[in-house]
Design an enzyme around this catalytic site. Structure first.
Site, PDB file in Angstrom:
ATOM      1  N   ASP A 127       0.774  -1.256   0.000  1.00 59.50           N
ATOM      2  CA  ASP A 127       0.000   0.000   0.000  1.00 59.50           C
ATOM      3  C   ASP A 127       0.806   1.308   0.000  1.00 59.50           C
ATOM      4  OD1 ASP A 127      -1.540  -2.115   0.850  1.00 59.50           O
ATOM      5  OD2 ASP A 127      -2.179  -1.179   2.714  1.00 59.50           O
ATOM      6  N   SER A 141      -0.222   0.309   7.514  1.00 65.64           N
ATOM      7  CA  SER A 141      -0.619   1.474   6.717  1.00 65.64           C
ATOM      8  C   SER A 141      -1.183   2.624   7.545  1.00 65.64           C
ATOM      9  CB  SER A 141      -1.648   1.047   5.668  1.00 65.64           C
ATOM     10  OG  SER A 141      -1.001   0.315   4.663  1.00 65.64           O
ATOM     11  N   GLU A 199     -10.344  -2.297   4.248  1.00 62.13           N
ATOM     12  CA  GLU A 199      -8.995  -1.787   4.528  1.00 62.13           C
ATOM     13  C   GLU A 199      -8.823  -0.396   3.923  1.00 62.13           C
ATOM     14  OE1 GLU A 199      -6.645  -5.104   2.831  1.00 62.13           O
ATOM     15  OE2 GLU A 199      -6.377  -5.838   4.880  1.00 62.13           O
TER      16      GLU A 199
END
Ligand code: FRU
Length: 504
Positions: free
Chosen positions: A40, A97, A214
């Site tokens: 990510d 993240s 997510e």
């Protein structure tokens, strides 16, 4: 020279390693780290002339693990320079993240010498304690070095992650949206100082559900085609599996946000609205703190799919970002829909231009596109045909097809024959619904060695797909089945963008 060095390094590898590894042609203007694993995008923030791109990075190998925040910077969104790791994993937690902000008013107190600090808010993933909680780190030197302040928010959950934080001007406080991944809920918190957080509201389950929600994002956009001055909020939620392209993908909701609660517009569809119809656009999040004179909303996605991400045949790095894309919001008869186009800066990499026009039939017409790195603008009139195909063929005959089916209102990418087999979930076909009653469509295709980003009708739909080849140079051709079609093409070669630090 560089190519020779890479070839020698690869041959040395082959000679010494039992596993045959091949250095694939690196993308020339999409960001990839020099080596190892990346997922990510994280901490997207603009400060003092630089766009920061942090990312999930494993410095120890080319599979997921040991999550650190890797780091790259750019002055123009297209030339990237990879910098040393920003936030490492510690003995207790991996750095999962999250996002970054410029704390302009020094609400955190971490500023120094009258300069605002950069603050990263990210998930500390503690596998031993089975806990995910939100951490803060700060930088006083333009993101070059970071000090971990520590944990600032826990709800005692093993699946609470991916905080997106931004300044909410109307209520003059910070807002965080983070997910309860398994429960498919987005939680919203507020804070005066980035350190104390108060629960405000919860959204979901809604739209596309499953394992897992997510990387949320939340931002306001003006509505093109809406009432005068109309603005709405977009809530982006990524879905780990079973998205429209098969595996991971992004969905979004459009609504209102009062600083505490997100409410979808009345009539917002119950089924998922997808950001992209390909397999390889995931974890897209947008930049914070763009310059005051730049009203754009710009996001970037990880060009991969969790189903096969760890198996893709690239080396020495495994992980690629899309180009940064400008996101806009339009209102039409269908309702509120986002649109995406490559940021205008991509055009600054244009090299040689070629214009071309042809009437297509079943015999493939060669297109004047050299190699795997190009920016292509097609205007297609399907005419009497039932399918128009733009085909990339490699030296071994593997083919990837971008197609238009006017009779069934579809634009697709077919990679069922694109490259040697490496994973059962890869060889598939991705379809975007597009109104083709007029039988005409505009396609902008960004190609870069192992990725196609297809922007349909000014970005009203997109299909992002990786492809891998057997070997040899790519040749481009076009054909029409079941009748004649017309094609116009403006093709640009692309200059190198991503700074290619050689693997050590
Ligand atoms: C999304 C994700 C995030 C998590 C990170 C770990 O791809 O699973 O939810 O923070 O990757 O690397």
């Amino acid at each position: 020279m560089k190519k020779i060095a890479l070839f020698l390094a690869a041959s040395a590898m082959l000679a010494t390693s039992a596993v045959a590894q091949r250095a694939d042609p690196r993308p020339s203007y999409h960001f990839a780290p020099a080596k190892n694993w990346m997922n990510d995008p994280n901490g997207l923030v603009y400060y003092d002339g630089e766009y920061h791109l942090f990312y999930q990075y494993n410095p120890h190998g080319d599979r997921w693990g040991h999550m650190n925040w890797g780091h790259a910077v750019s002055r123009d969104l297209v030339h990237w320079q990879e910098l040393p790791i920003a936030i490492p994993e510690t003995a207790d937690v991996m750095a999962f993240s999250g996002s970054a902000v410029v704390d302009w008013n020094n609400t955190s107190g971490f500023g120094r010498n009258g300069k605002p600090p950069l603050i990263a808010i990210y998930t500390g993933h503690n596998p031993k304690a089975k806990l995910q909680s939100q951490y803060v780190a700060y930088s006083n030197d333009r993101g070059r070095t970071w000090t971990v302040h520590g944990e600032v928010l826990s709800v005692g959950s093993p699946e609470f992650r991916d905080p997106k934080v931004f300044w909410h001007a109307a209520t003059k406080r910070w807002v965080m949206v983070a997910v309860m991944a398994l429960e498919n809920r987005a939680l919203i918190f507020t804070s005066p100082n980035l350190k104390q957080w108060t629960f405000a509201s919860s959204f979901g389950p809604a739209g596309g559900r499953g394992k897992n929600w997510e990387c949320p994002d939340l931002f306001e956009l003006p509505v093109e085609g809406g009432a005068a001055g109309e603005k709405r909020w977009v809530l982006g939620i990524n879905l780990g599996d079973n998205a429209v392209g098969g595996g991971s993908g992004g969905q979004y909701f459009v609504g209102d946000f009062d600083g505490a609660k997100f409410t979808p517009v009345p009539g917002w569809p119950g089924d998922a609205q997808w950001m992209d119809y390909g397999a390889d656009f995931y974890a897209a999040v947008s930049w914070n703190d763009l310059p005051k004179d730049d009203p754009r909303r710009i996001w970037i996605g990880w060009a991969n799919d969790w189903r096969y991400a760890e198996a893709i045949p690239t080396w020495p790095s495994r992980g690629l970002m899309t180009v940064p894309r400008q996101v806009t919001l339009r209102k039409s008869a269908a309702g509120y829909r986002i649109a995406q186009m490559p940021v205008r800066e991509v055009a600054s990499l244009h090299g040689t231009r070629q214009d071309f026009a042809a009437t297509l039939d079943e015999t493939p017409t060669a297109l004047p596109v050299q190699g795997g790195s190009a920016d292509l603008e097609f205007a297609i009139d399907g005419g009497s045909s039932e399918q128009v195909a733009i085909t990339l063929t490699d030296g071994e005959g593997y083919q990837t097809v971008v197609g238009v089916n006017p009779t069934v209102d579809e634009v697709f990418v077919d990679r069922t024959r694109s490259g040697p087999h490496f994973h059962h979930a890869f060889a598939n076909r991705h379809v975007a619904p597009v109104d083709l009653k007029s039988r005409t469509v505009r396609l902008r295709i960004l190609a870069d060695e192992s990725i196609l980003e297809v922007f349909i009708n000014d970005g009203e739909r997109t299909i992002t797909d990786r492809f891998f080849r057997g070997g040899g140079p790519l040749r481009w051709s076009a054909s029409a089945r079941g009748g004649n079609a017309k094609l116009k093409l403006t093709a640009w070669t692309m200059q190198d963008g991503a700074v290619k630090a050689e693997a050590e």
